[in-house]
Design an enzyme around this catalytic site. Structure first.
Site, short mmCIF file in Angstrom:
data_model
loop_
_atom_site.label_atom_id
_atom_site.label_comp_id
_atom_site.label_asym_id
_atom_site.label_seq_id
_atom_site.Cartn_x
_atom_site.Cartn_y
_atom_site.Cartn_z
N ASP A 1 -84.65 -35.33 29.29
CA ASP A 1 -85.02 -35.04 27.89
C ASP A 1 -83.97 -35.47 26.88
OD1 ASP A 1 -87.63 -33.82 27.43
OD2 ASP A 1 -87.00 -32.34 28.91
N ASP B 1 -84.69 -32.78 35.10
CA ASP B 1 -84.96 -32.07 33.84
C ASP B 1 -83.69 -31.89 33.02
OD1 ASP B 1 -86.70 -31.05 32.00
OD2 ASP B 1 -87.31 -29.31 33.17
N GLU C 1 -94.73 -36.66 27.91
CA GLU C 1 -94.86 -35.32 28.48
C GLU C 1 -95.84 -34.48 27.65
OE1 GLU C 1 -91.43 -32.78 28.47
OE2 GLU C 1 -92.09 -31.74 30.27
N HIS D 1 -98.55 -30.18 28.61
CA HIS D 1 -97.26 -29.48 28.62
C HIS D 1 -97.62 -28.01 28.79
CE1 HIS D 1 -93.29 -28.02 27.13
NE2 HIS D 1 -92.93 -28.95 28.00
N HIS E 1 -91.23 -33.29 37.50
CA HIS E 1 -90.13 -32.32 37.51
C HIS E 1 -90.69 -30.93 37.87
CE1 HIS E 1 -91.71 -32.41 33.42
NE2 HIS E 1 -90.99 -31.37 33.03
N HIS F 1 -96.36 -29.13 35.04
CA HIS F 1 -96.87 -28.33 33.90
C HIS F 1 -98.36 -28.01 33.94
CE1 HIS F 1 -93.44 -27.94 31.09
NE2 HIS F 1 -93.06 -29.12 31.53
N HIS G 1 -87.42 -37.20 35.26
CA HIS G 1 -87.59 -36.56 33.94
C HIS G 1 -86.24 -36.23 33.31
CE1 HIS G 1 -90.27 -34.58 31.05
NE2 HIS G 1 -89.26 -33.74 30.85
#
Ligand SMILES: [Zn+2]
Length: 421
Positions: free
Chosen positions: A38, A315, A152, A179, A246, A225, A36
């Site tokens: 971003d 992450d 995600e 999420h 993650h 999540h 993961h």
């Protein structure tokens, strides 16, 4: 006994270097596949997805955890780039924003073809192949970063199996079921803190269809999540192993984003995978954390779920606080050196780096069966928030999709029939 302090210092330095050298040797053959990252979200917030402007140059990009030199220094050979859109887009423009984030990932691959290759399978397909048919193993051989799309948040499919299938065709290879908000069909981790109410008791009937359709298509089910009930429901239902892209270990840091031990045992039984998150708040439950504490999470998951269940899901560029020693994507070799210092075998290290993810990905590909009939049953209209949407196709709500003129005409017919006009 008097041994000079400097001798011990020298031994310490030499052994440190030895583990670091060994880490680099292993990673030259088996680079890391991270679960993961971003960066695509950062590209949206920093540049509104304009990759061609000077400051967005990925070779010199500053103030991010990720850029091309850092990826090279970190021996990153595979990355699930996150196509993320926040929960406030749910029931609004979530699908459009998800498509835009997939687009920015694919444009990264187009703009930097020496570094990135967008892939959609695990294999080592030979050239000449269209770029999207190239697999992770082939990217490894070419020394490029195998770039995969992870979506995600289940809100990105807007409760539609048709959107799920279309995202698959656009390259999505994992979907995180939620999420940090419930979808109409799956509960998120805030249910376990009491901040959100349980609505689907794990997975609703439609949520179960989503999981089955993901199995049929060959999309990895990602349980980062989600609530514990959703984790357990998906682990029981899925016919393929799943991942936590993650998430870290709950018994070392009691944060509800982490994975409890009873779920880790299900991970072991199903051949699934936990890719450890480096965010300080999930590692130490404090604002500060260290590389060694991340290694503690890897050790714990290995102890409870087995060495085959461990991976890395840093992450990076999605969090504000990272451990000392793991400040950006260039630092993975230092974490691997720490595992070697803790007597992880070479095979266990290669597993955590890439082989465990490849095993799961291959199992997901094997379970997928495009000759099977697709799931078709739509989510019940009553489970959809309707203020920002039309309801075409739902016979339960015919008046919502009629034109005012048509509505007036049918009203006139009824009233005439009753002799009232
Ligand atoms: Zn996340």
């Amino acid at each position: 006994m008097r041994t000079s302090w400097w001798l011990w210092a020298l031994v310490a330095v030499c052994t440190g270097d030895q583990f670091r050298d060994e880490a680099e040797r292993i990673m030259r053959g088996t680079p890391v596949i991270d679960g993961h990252n971003d960066l695509p979200w950062r590209l949206l917030t920093m540049f509104n997805n304009r990759l061609q402007i000077e400051r967005a140059n990925l070779t010199s990009l500053a103030n991010t955890h990720t850029n091309i030199p850092k990826l090279r220094a970190g021996f990153v050979g595979g990355q699930f780039w996150s196509a993320y859109t926040p929960c406030d887009t749910q029931n609004k423009d979530a699908v459009k924003r998800t498509l835009e984030q997939i687009d920015v990932i694919q444009r990264m691959c187009q703009m930097y073809p020496e570094t990135f290759v967008c892939v959609t399978n695990s294999a080592g397909a030979r050239r000449p192949q269209p770029a999207l048919l190239t697999g992770v193993r082939q990217a490894f051989r070419e020394g490029r970063v195998a770039s995969l799309v992870g979506v995600e948040g289940g809100h990105s499919i807007d409760s539609s199996l048709g959107v799920l299938r279309t995202l698959y065709r656009l390259g999505m290879r994992y979907l995180t079921l939620t999420h940090s908000c419930n979808t109409p069909w799956a509960d998120n981790w805030l249910v376990d803190t009491g901040e959100d109410k349980a609505e689907s008791q794990g997975l609703s009937h439609f949520g179960q269809s989503v999981v089955k359709e993901m199995n049929r298509l060959g999309v990895i089910i990602d349980l980062a999540h989600v609530s514990v009930a959703t984790m357990k429901a998906a682990l029981r239902l899925s016919t393929a192993p799943v991942i936590f892209s993650h998430s870290s270990a709950y018994s070392l840091c009691q944060h509800r984003r982490n994975v409890p031990d009873d779920v880790l045992r299900l991970v072991n039984q199903t051949g699934s995978l936990v890719m450890v998150n480096f965010y300080n708040d999930y590692v130490s439950c404090r604002q500060e954390a260290t590389l060694s504490q991340v290694a503690d999470h890897l050790d714990h998951i290995k102890k409870v779920a087995g060495a085959g269940a461990v991976g890395f899901g840093g992450d990076f560029d999605g969090v504000s606080r990272l451990p000392v020693g793991l400040e950006d994507v260039s630092k993975y070799p230092d974490l691997v050196a720490e595992l070697l210092r803790r007597r992880w075998t070479e095979a266990e290290v290669r597993g955590a780096l890439a082989n465990n993810l490849l095993r799961v990905f291959e199992a997901v590909e094997q379970v997928s069966d495009h000759t099977q009939s697709p799931e078709e049953e739509p989510i019940p209209a009553a489970q959809l928030q309707a203020s920002c949407r039309t309801m075409y196709g739902y016979s339960e709500a015919p008046s919502l999709h009629r034109q005012p003129g048509a509505l007036l005409a049918s009203l006139t017919t009824v009233l005439l029939g009753l002799g009232l006009l």
